[in-house]
Design an enzyme around this catalytic site. Structure first.
Site, PDB file in Angstrom:
ATOM      1  CD  GLU A 151      39.430  -1.496  -1.200  1.00 60.68           C
ATOM      2  OE1 GLU A 151      39.728  -0.332  -1.520  1.00 60.68           O
ATOM      3  OE2 GLU A 151      39.165  -2.384  -2.036  1.00 60.68           O
ATOM      4  CG  HIS A 187      40.087   3.633  -4.910  1.00 64.91           C
ATOM      5  ND1 HIS A 187      40.200   3.923  -3.566  1.00 64.91           N
ATOM      6  CD2 HIS A 187      39.740   2.318  -4.967  1.00 64.91           C
ATOM      7  CE1 HIS A 187      39.928   2.851  -2.850  1.00 64.91           C
ATOM      8  NE2 HIS A 187      39.645   1.854  -3.689  1.00 64.91           N
ATOM      9  CD  GLU A 188      39.031   0.752  -8.432  1.00 63.47           C
ATOM     10  OE1 GLU A 188      39.657  -0.278  -8.116  1.00 63.47           O
ATOM     11  OE2 GLU A 188      38.081   1.185  -7.755  1.00 63.47           O
ATOM     12  CE1 TYR A 229      36.984   0.823  -0.809  1.00 62.51           C
ATOM     13  CE2 TYR A 229      35.873  -0.454   0.892  1.00 62.51           C
ATOM     14  CZ  TYR A 229      36.253  -0.289  -0.434  1.00 62.51           C
ATOM     15  OH  TYR A 229      35.898  -1.227  -1.365  1.00 62.51           O
ATOM     16  CD  GLU A 289      40.614  -3.965  -6.274  1.00 60.67           C
ATOM     17  OE1 GLU A 289      40.710  -4.624  -5.226  1.00 60.67           O
ATOM     18  OE2 GLU A 289      39.631  -3.235  -6.532  1.00 60.67           O
ATOM     19  CG  ASP A 303      30.018 -10.273  -0.601  1.00 60.05           C
ATOM     20  OD1 ASP A 303      31.086  -9.668  -0.828  1.00 60.05           O
ATOM     21  OD2 ASP A 303      29.552 -11.129  -1.375  1.00 60.05           O
ATOM     22  CG  HIS A 343      42.992  -1.295  -5.426  1.00 59.82           C
ATOM     23  ND1 HIS A 343      43.214  -1.919  -4.213  1.00 59.82           N
ATOM     24  CD2 HIS A 343      41.721  -0.797  -5.362  1.00 59.82           C
ATOM     25  CE1 HIS A 343      42.141  -1.800  -3.453  1.00 59.82           C
ATOM     26  NE2 HIS A 343      41.221  -1.118  -4.119  1.00 59.82           N
TER      27      HIS A 343
END
Length: 629
Positions: free
Chosen positions: A317, A294-295, A383, A270, A375, A298
């Site tokens: 998310e 979705h992006e 999400y 995003e 990460d 954001h």
């Protein structure tokens, strides 16, 4: 050595000094695979008595750091190495003003985890090199010295030179329609006037062309993908308008999409003004364009209102998935919104019950990330568990008519800020203070308990019934007892692409099909030849589960050609789980790891237990050596 009290993954002390603006002056050196130049940090003292600035850095080659106003060279040291960066401590001179600028002369190095460099041979055109960045979660520190925490937001500007034939794009507005020629190079200038967190600073450069797809949108890509990208992303403006109806004004000016080379590790990123997208979204029928929704979402959830650190990643998310599905519902009807949630639930179920285990702390909505690289905790949990929580909250307060105005109020109250879960909870309870049903919410069960969500919403299953029924029929067929196949190939002719995915999801979650059934399914439905990567990915996994030999080259092909972790990691895990083919997974990874972006390379290595294997090899060698002595 203590990290920031507000962020377990950063050394930055925004309670002492905060960044208000960043100016980047870079030259892209494709030959040495480096960004070289300067980073000027505009800073403001929060604590008037502070005598030092603490920044995050990772494998940067720093030549000098100066106080910009006087040119005085400042003392600094780099220490506190962790697996995800180091502390850069800069001593301020006595009498330093409240507002000051630090001029850092430096270059990135071969250890820069934020940037991937591609040779011309690795691009579609084959004519020019390519580079792109991916800074989320905490990789910006390897591209520039900064307060690499989402709790700090600043504007930024940039001047970037590149060889002729190379187009440079950034997560900011272009200051000029065309670059300036400077000697043998081209100079591009950018400005981002909306304060953003460091992981949203992004750059890409290559033989990139563009095409307008809306009044405020272009799609950018290598030329051969433009036609398909223009078609698949043609509904971008509709999505933007719908998002604005739900969330309020779009403050970023332009909304462009850059289709990156296949090694990009995510479906989309995003970056403001310029969404980065994987070419695996291209299907020819727009069926994977929900990633663009979705992006776009954001732009409010994540970019405008941001998690203060990655323990609260669900605020980015979970909200974004929820809004993505709202956009889908407005454009395609409520059954489509519910069906999207059903598809996501399948992903969550695999993450919780197969990948991590139901008791794993990473399945909490608010995990403890002290000493943990974000990460490593990345998964579908923030999400899907997060968006599911919002489904339940919406129902609890009486539905969309009550909840959607709250969301707009929430975005407006916390815009340009970074917040934590407690702040969201406090505002929610304040807003709905007169709503008795909010007393029923078990906040601890949702936020701090591992496993699947405590409640599953009653989704509309009208689009899922046919998928589940067909899956049950295939699972019930015993080719040994009933040799005549009861299927014709017409069963999925009326399926939407998402329905085919849910059919395959259902098969994946059950007992593996027999090899005979899998071969017959491919003969009838020809999933391997689908133009939709979501379908091919699931089909490969079904074949691997059935121990189908011909699925192995299909699996190797996908993980070699595509870098999207959503596909690559599960396929590598499936290959590794097939003990007789485990070496195929290890050999494929060894042959391709240098073509992967750092985050993909590191996560797949963990999936394949590479470090564990190396330790075992060393132990065995040590035992052999001792035996020989």
């Amino acid at each position: 050595m203590a990290l920031s009290p507000g962020d377990p993954n950063s050394y930055a002390r925004a309670d002492q000094v905060k960044t208000t603006h960043i100016n980047l002056d870079w030259d892209i050196n494709f030959e040495d695979k480096k960004l070289t130049g300067t980073c000027t940090l505009f800073m403001e003292k929060v604590d008037a008595a502070v005598t030092q600035v603490l920044l995050d850095s990772k494998s940067l080659d720093i030549s000098s750091i100066k106080l910009e106003s006087t040119g005085e060279e400042l003392k600094y040291k780099i220490d506190g190495d962790t697996g995800y960066g180091s502390r850069l401590e800069i001593q301020l001179p006595s009498g330093c003003d409240k507002h000051f600028k630090l001029l850092v002369k430096y270059s990135t190095t071969s250890e820069c985890s934020a940037v991937q460099w591609l040779s011309p041979e690795q691009t579609a055109s084959g004519s020019h090199p390519y580079m792109f960045s991916q800074c989320e979660a905490i990789h910006a520190r390897s591209m520039l010295p900064c307060q690499d925490t989402p709790s700090v937001k600043s504007t930024y500007s940039a001047s970037v030179t590149a060889p002729k034939g190379i187009t440079v794009l950034m997560s900011a507005l272009r200051k000029h329609d065309a670059p300036e020629q400077v000697g043998e190079k081209l100079k591009y200038c950018f400005e981002q006037k909306v304060p953003i967190q460091s992981y949203l600073i992004a750059i890409a450069a290559g033989n990139i062309k563009s095409r307008r797809i809306g009044p405020r949108s272009h799609v950018w890509s290598e030329e051969m993908f433009l036609d398909e990208a223009e078609s698949d992303f043609s509904e971008t403006e509709q999505m933007l308008k719908t998002a604005e109806e739900l969330s309020g004004p779009y403050v970023w000016g332009e909304y462009d999409i850059l289709l990156l080379p296949p090694s990009f590790p995510f479906g989309g990123m995003e970056n403001p003004c310029l969404t980065f997208a994987t070419p695996t979204l291209l299907s020819g029928d727009k069926s994977n364009a929900d990633v663009i929704a979705h992006e776009i979402a954001h732009s409010w959830t994540g970019n405008l209102v941001t998690n203060s650190n990655f323990e609260h990643f669900w605020l980015n998310e979970g909200f974004t998935v929820f809004m993505e599905q709202k956009i889908k519902g407005r454009l395609n009807g409520e059954p489509a919104r519910h069906f999207s949630a059903i598809l996501r639930w399948s992903d969550l179920d695999e993450t919780v019950n197969k990948e991590f285990g139901a008791d794993h702390p990473f399945t909490k909505l608010v995990p403890d990330l002290k000493g943990i690289d974000p990460d490593d905790a990345f998964s579908s949990v923030p999400y899907v568990k997060g968006s599911t929580f919002l489904w339940v909250l919406e129902k609890t307060v009486g539905g969309a008519e009550q909840f959607e105005p709250f969301l707009r109020s929430y975005y407006n109250k916390f815009k340009y800020q970074s917040i934590n879960t407690q702040q969201f909870k406090d505002y929610f309870l304040e807003y709905f203070a007169s709503c008795e049903t909010v007393k029923e919410i078990d906040w601890d069960a949702w936020l701090h308990t591992a496993g699947m969500p405590p409640v599953k919403p009653d989704f509309d299953k009208s689009l899922a019934v046919a998928c589940h029924d067909l899956a049950a029929r295939w699972q019930a067929w015993d080719p040994v007892a009933v040799t005549e196949c009861p299927f014709t190939g017409d069963e999925i002719k009326e399926f939407l692409p998402g329905q085919t995915q849910e059919f395959l999801n259902t098969l994946l979650s059950g007992t593996p099909l027999s090899l005979v059934a899998v071969e017959k399914m491919e003969e009838l439905y020809k999933f391997a030849a689908s133009s939709n990567k979501e379908i091919v990915f699931r089909w490969i996994r079904i074949g691997l589960a059935a121990r189908r030999e011909s699925s192995i080259p299909e699996a190797v092909k996908m993980v070699t050609e595509v870098g999207r972790m959503k596909y690559v990691r599960p396929i590598y895990r499936d290959l590794y789980a097939w003990q007789e083919k485990r070496q195929v997974a290890l050999d494929t990874y060894a042959a391709n790891k240098n073509k992967m972006m750092a985050v993909s390379r590191e996560m797949v290595a963990k999936d394949l237990h590479i470090e564990d294997i190396q330790i075992l090899v060393l132990l065995n060698l040590d035992q052999l050596w001792c035996g020989a002595k």
